[in-house]
Design an enzyme around this catalytic site. Structure first.
Site, PDB file in Angstrom:
ATOM      1  N   LYS A 153       0.876  -1.180   0.000  1.00 27.93           N
ATOM      2  CA  LYS A 153       0.000   0.000   0.000  1.00 27.93           C
ATOM      3  C   LYS A 153       0.915   1.232   0.000  1.00 27.93           C
ATOM      4  CE  LYS A 153      -3.481   2.252   2.936  1.00 27.93           C
ATOM      5  NZ  LYS A 153      -4.151   2.249   4.244  1.00 27.93           N
ATOM      6  N   VAL A 156      -7.655  -1.438   1.632  1.00 18.89           N
ATOM      7  CA  VAL A 156      -6.388  -0.997   1.052  1.00 18.89           C
ATOM      8  C   VAL A 156      -6.652  -0.356  -0.314  1.00 18.89           C
ATOM      9  CG1 VAL A 156      -4.173  -1.760   0.121  1.00 18.89           C
ATOM     10  CG2 VAL A 156      -4.968  -2.676   2.302  1.00 18.89           C
ATOM     11  N   LEU A 157      -7.421  -1.035  -1.158  1.00 15.10           N
ATOM     12  CA  LEU A 157      -7.679  -0.485  -2.493  1.00 15.10           C
ATOM     13  C   LEU A 157      -8.463   0.829  -2.393  1.00 15.10           C
ATOM     14  CD1 LEU A 157      -7.167  -1.229  -5.522  1.00 15.10           C
ATOM     15  CD2 LEU A 157      -9.566  -1.848  -5.610  1.00 15.10           C
ATOM     16  N   LYS A 189     -11.015   9.891   4.556  1.00  9.11           N
ATOM     17  CA  LYS A 189      -9.557   9.731   4.576  1.00  9.11           C
ATOM     18  C   LYS A 189      -9.085   8.746   3.503  1.00  9.11           C
ATOM     19  CE  LYS A 189      -8.720   9.135   9.166  1.00  9.11           C
ATOM     20  NZ  LYS A 189      -7.851   9.200  10.354  1.00  9.11           N
ATOM     21  N   LYS A 202       2.554   4.156   8.802  1.00  8.78           N
ATOM     22  CA  LYS A 202       1.202   3.873   8.331  1.00  8.78           C
ATOM     23  C   LYS A 202       0.537   5.155   7.818  1.00  8.78           C
ATOM     24  CE  LYS A 202      -2.520   1.109   8.769  1.00  8.78           C
ATOM     25  NZ  LYS A 202      -2.825   0.432   7.580  1.00  8.78           N
ATOM     26  N   PHE A 248     -21.015  -9.226  -0.245  1.00  6.30           N
ATOM     27  CA  PHE A 248     -19.616  -9.503  -0.608  1.00  6.30           C
ATOM     28  C   PHE A 248     -18.895 -10.257   0.515  1.00  6.30           C
ATOM     29  CE2 PHE A 248     -19.954  -5.886  -3.712  1.00  6.30           C
ATOM     30  CZ  PHE A 248     -19.554  -6.589  -4.834  1.00  6.30           C
ATOM     31  N   HIS A 295      -6.149   2.943  17.945  1.00  5.14           N
ATOM     32  CA  HIS A 295      -5.296   3.453  16.869  1.00  5.14           C
ATOM     33  C   HIS A 295      -4.175   4.338  17.397  1.00  5.14           C
ATOM     34  CE1 HIS A 295      -8.765   1.957  14.711  1.00  5.14           C
ATOM     35  NE2 HIS A 295      -8.096   2.052  13.571  1.00  5.14           N
ATOM     36  N   HIS A 343      -4.749  -5.230   9.903  1.00  3.22           N
ATOM     37  CA  HIS A 343      -5.045  -3.935  10.530  1.00  3.22           C
ATOM     38  C   HIS A 343      -5.884  -4.103  11.804  1.00  3.22           C
ATOM     39  CE1 HIS A 343      -5.896   0.336  10.764  1.00  3.22           C
ATOM     40  NE2 HIS A 343      -7.190   0.069  10.811  1.00  3.22           N
TER      41      HIS A 343
HETATM   42  N1  LIG Z   1      -9.618   5.399   5.168  1.00  4.49           N
HETATM   43  C1  LIG Z   1     -10.080   5.001   6.316  1.00  4.49           C
HETATM   44  O1  LIG Z   1     -10.806   5.719   7.007  1.00  4.49           O
HETATM   45  C2  LIG Z   1      -9.752   3.626   6.816  1.00  4.49           C
HETATM   46  C3  LIG Z   1     -10.425   3.095   7.919  1.00  4.49           C
HETATM   47  C4  LIG Z   1     -10.107   1.807   8.338  1.00  4.49           C
HETATM   48  C5  LIG Z   1      -9.132   1.078   7.688  1.00  4.49           C
HETATM   49  N2  LIG Z   1      -8.490   1.642   6.616  1.00  4.49           N
HETATM   50  C6  LIG Z   1      -7.465   0.888   5.921  1.00  4.49           C
HETATM   51  O2  LIG Z   1      -8.040  -0.299   5.391  1.00  4.49           O
HETATM   52  C7  LIG Z   1      -7.003  -1.245   5.214  1.00  4.49           C
HETATM   53  C8  LIG Z   1      -7.511  -2.613   5.646  1.00  4.49           C
HETATM   54  O3  LIG Z   1      -8.604  -2.954   4.838  1.00  4.49           O
HETATM   55  P1  LIG Z   1      -9.071  -4.475   4.654  1.00  4.49           P
HETATM   56  O4  LIG Z   1      -9.091  -5.129   5.957  1.00  4.49           O
HETATM   57  O5  LIG Z   1     -10.277  -4.426   3.830  1.00  4.49           O
HETATM   58  O6  LIG Z   1      -7.824  -5.147   3.890  1.00  4.49           O
HETATM   59  P2  LIG Z   1      -7.593  -5.472   2.352  1.00  4.49           P
HETATM   60  O7  LIG Z   1      -8.048  -4.379   1.499  1.00  4.49           O
HETATM   61  O8  LIG Z   1      -6.147  -5.870   2.275  1.00  4.49           O
HETATM   62  O9  LIG Z   1      -8.504  -6.740   2.077  1.00  4.49           O
HETATM   63  C9  LIG Z   1      -8.278  -7.915   2.770  1.00  4.49           C
HETATM   64  C10 LIG Z   1      -8.169  -9.130   1.857  1.00  4.49           C
HETATM   65  O10 LIG Z   1      -9.466  -9.492   1.412  1.00  4.49           O
HETATM   66  C11 LIG Z   1      -9.447  -9.788   0.016  1.00  4.49           C
HETATM   67  N3  LIG Z   1     -10.826  -9.521  -0.411  1.00  4.49           N
HETATM   68  C12 LIG Z   1     -11.422  -8.332  -0.639  1.00  4.49           C
HETATM   69  N4  LIG Z   1     -12.741  -8.520  -0.811  1.00  4.49           N
HETATM   70  C13 LIG Z   1     -12.977  -9.842  -0.724  1.00  4.49           C
HETATM   71  C14 LIG Z   1     -14.145 -10.638  -0.792  1.00  4.49           C
HETATM   72  N5  LIG Z   1     -15.358 -10.103  -0.942  1.00  4.49           N
HETATM   73  N6  LIG Z   1     -14.006 -11.997  -0.669  1.00  4.49           N
HETATM   74  C15 LIG Z   1     -12.789 -12.552  -0.454  1.00  4.49           C
HETATM   75  N7  LIG Z   1     -11.662 -11.844  -0.350  1.00  4.49           N
HETATM   76  C16 LIG Z   1     -11.755 -10.489  -0.473  1.00  4.49           C
HETATM   77  C17 LIG Z   1      -8.365  -8.925  -0.534  1.00  4.49           C
HETATM   78  O11 LIG Z   1      -7.826  -9.495  -1.679  1.00  4.49           O
HETATM   79  C18 LIG Z   1      -7.354  -8.926   0.599  1.00  4.49           C
HETATM   80  O12 LIG Z   1      -6.507 -10.035   0.474  1.00  4.49           O
HETATM   81  C19 LIG Z   1      -5.819  -0.766   6.018  1.00  4.49           C
HETATM   82  O13 LIG Z   1      -4.819  -0.328   5.145  1.00  4.49           O
HETATM   83  C20 LIG Z   1      -6.370   0.396   6.816  1.00  4.49           C
HETATM   84  O14 LIG Z   1      -5.398   1.378   7.045  1.00  4.49           O
HETATM   85  C21 LIG Z   1      -8.779   2.870   6.172  1.00  4.49           C
END
Ligand SMILES: NC(=O)c1ccc[n+]([C@@H]2O[C@H](COP(=O)([O-])OP(=O)(O)OC[C@H]3O[C@@H](n4cnc5c(N)ncnc54)[C@H](O)[C@@H]3O)[C@@H](O)[C@H]2O)c1
Length: 412
Positions: free
Chosen positions: A107, A138-139, A174, A183, A201, A291, A307
């Site tokens: 990321k 992440v995306l 954010k 981070k 999903f 956090h 996370h």
């Molecule tokens: N912007 C914000 O306010 C905010 C808030 C909380 C967390 N975050 C960020 O979010 C990130 C964590 O997000 P996450 O936990 O979604 O991790 P992620 O985006 O890495 O997804 C987790 C895994 O799930 C897989 N995946 C996605 N959708 C799927 C589905 N429907 N079925 C099966 N697999 C699937 C992905 O390939 C990945 O391997 C951290 O980087 C954190 O900093 C941002």
């Protein structure tokens, strides 16, 4: 008449003060003020890519061009690609699909720059063609940040596909990427145009990632919503087993209803915390519970900890600090640790030594205007903020959690 938005200018001269000048050529000092209105919708939209469901087509492709750049997470494309492409074709939508494999470890700036290049290659009409991003947190963060950079701000629409995305990363303003071992060190506040949340999903999401998202739900529950906390305590294992009620099978309708309530309460409570403080001017943020140490822990333990797992370790430690100070009673501390454990979340990790935790404190203090402002619950739904946590206090609190894990909870 002062409309509050007009450019103010002052007479030049010795003290440079004065009200509004009659003639701008006499001005030597200008004061610029503007307000940036923000409005976007967060909509629960089940079965978003079912062929007969028009919500995505209408809400994300509502204009005449029907042309969009769609950035999809690789795993999501593997799982839902046929249905997604069938949906776009069936609705006569002209889509350029860009597939990105994301992970916390990548990321970064390069990942965001790849998105920027894809936007450029697509030749976006940024007034009329919001980017559609479909994937996990992440995306969402990476594409959101790329969108904020491209031409100083290009609109985008989020479709989260993970639990963390659904109840946290898909809701606020954010965006960002990790940088130089920190981070989310590069980022921007860039609101989406719309967030479309489809809990279905979650059916394919691995169990560990359900627990990961439930950690963020525990955070908001402990800070804001006692009923949500009670649901988590009562149904911890069921929520894990059933992908928060989305894959009930033999578990039945009741659990589906509980899962829906958990998701809706989590979204509502999170938005209620975020909305009055979108730009984080108030540094006493209850949503920072979990956090404070976790950014340092998560990065140090990469790629081992997710996370939400790092957040769980932080919540355990923060609650132990609160207990030792007499803010949180020992029974509630035990309930917190027990619930996190039943959600199969870690409460400690070998990287958490004294030096690392002290670094977490220093980093959070710098980030929060020179004060720690450590959020902790007095009781579920009632946050308080703690200052001046010493190294010794951290070590004692950490030992308290370790004792509990070892089946030997000492008195606070
Ligand atoms: N912007 C914000 O306010 C905010 C808030 C909380 C967390 N975050 C960020 O979010 C990130 C964590 O997000 P996450 O936990 O979604 O991790 P992620 O985006 O890495 O997804 C987790 C895994 O799930 C897989 N995946 C996605 N959708 C799927 C589905 N429907 N079925 C099966 N697999 C699937 C992905 O390939 C990945 O391997 C951290 O980087 C954190 O900093 C941002």
């Amino acid at each position: 008449m002062d409309d509050g938005n007009a450019l103010r200018h002052a007479y030049g001269g010795a003290n440079g003060s004065g009200g509004r000048a009659d003639h701008p050529l006499t001005a030597r000092r200008w004061s610029v003020r503007a307000a940036l209105p923000v409005s976007y919708e967060v909509v629960i939209a089940p079965d978003l890519i079912d062929p007969g469901n028009d919500t995505l087509a209408e809400r994300a492709f509502g204009d005449s061009s029907k042309r969009r750049l769609v950035v999809v997470e690789q795993r999501v494309l593997e799982l839902f690609g046929d249905r997604l492409i069938g949906y776009f074709e069936g609705h006569d939508l002209r889509v350029e699909l860009v597939c990105l494999a994301t992970a916390e470890i990548s990321k970064d700036f390069e990942q965001a720059f790849r998105v920027v290049e894809a936007i450029d290659d697509f030749g976006i009409d940024r007034r009329n063609e919001p980017i559609l991003v479909i994937g996990g947190g992440v995306l969402l963060d990476v594409v959101g940040w790329a969108a904020s950079l491209y031409r100083r701000g290009t609109p985008y629409i989020r479709v989260p596909t993970t639990l963390v995305g659904l109840i946290d990363a898909g809701l606020g303003v954010k965006t960002g990427v990790n940088h130089a071992g920190h981070k989310n060190r590069l980022g921007a506040y860039h609101p989406p145009q719309l967030s479309l949340l489809d809990p279905h999903f979650l059916v394919t999401l691995p169990r560990r990632h359900i627990g990961n998202g439930l950690a963020e739900i525990a955070k908001i529950a402990l800070m804001r919503d006692p009923r949500l906390w009670a649901l988590l305590r009562a149904y911890a294992r069921d929520l894990l087993d059933s992908a928060v009620g989305q894959a009930c099978g033999q578990h039945g309708q009741d659990l589906a209803g509980t899962g829906d309530e958990v998701i809706i309460r989590a979204i509502h409570s999170m938005l209620a915390e975020l909305e009055p403080n979108l730009w984080e001017r108030d540094l006493n943020r209850a949503v920072d519970f979990g956090h404070t140490f976790s950014p340092t822990i998560e990065i140090a333990a990469l790629p081992e900890l997710l996370h939400g797992e790092a957040v769980a370790i932080d919540m355990a430690l923060s609650c132990a600090i609160a207990c030792r100070r007499g803010i949180l009673d020992p029974q509630t501390l035990a309930q917190v640790l027990d619930t996190l454990s039943r959600l199969e979340l870690p409460l400690a990790h070998p990287v958490c030594d004294q030096a690392l935790l002290a670094r977490g404190v220093a980093d959070a203090t710098r980030h929060r205007g020179g004060r720690l402002r450590l959020p902790v619950p007095r009781r579920p739904g009632e946050p308080v903020f703690v200052e001046d946590v010493s190294r010794d206090e951290l070590a004692m609190a950490f030992m308290l959690v370790r004792d509990w894990v070892g089946g030997n909870l000492a008195a606070c």
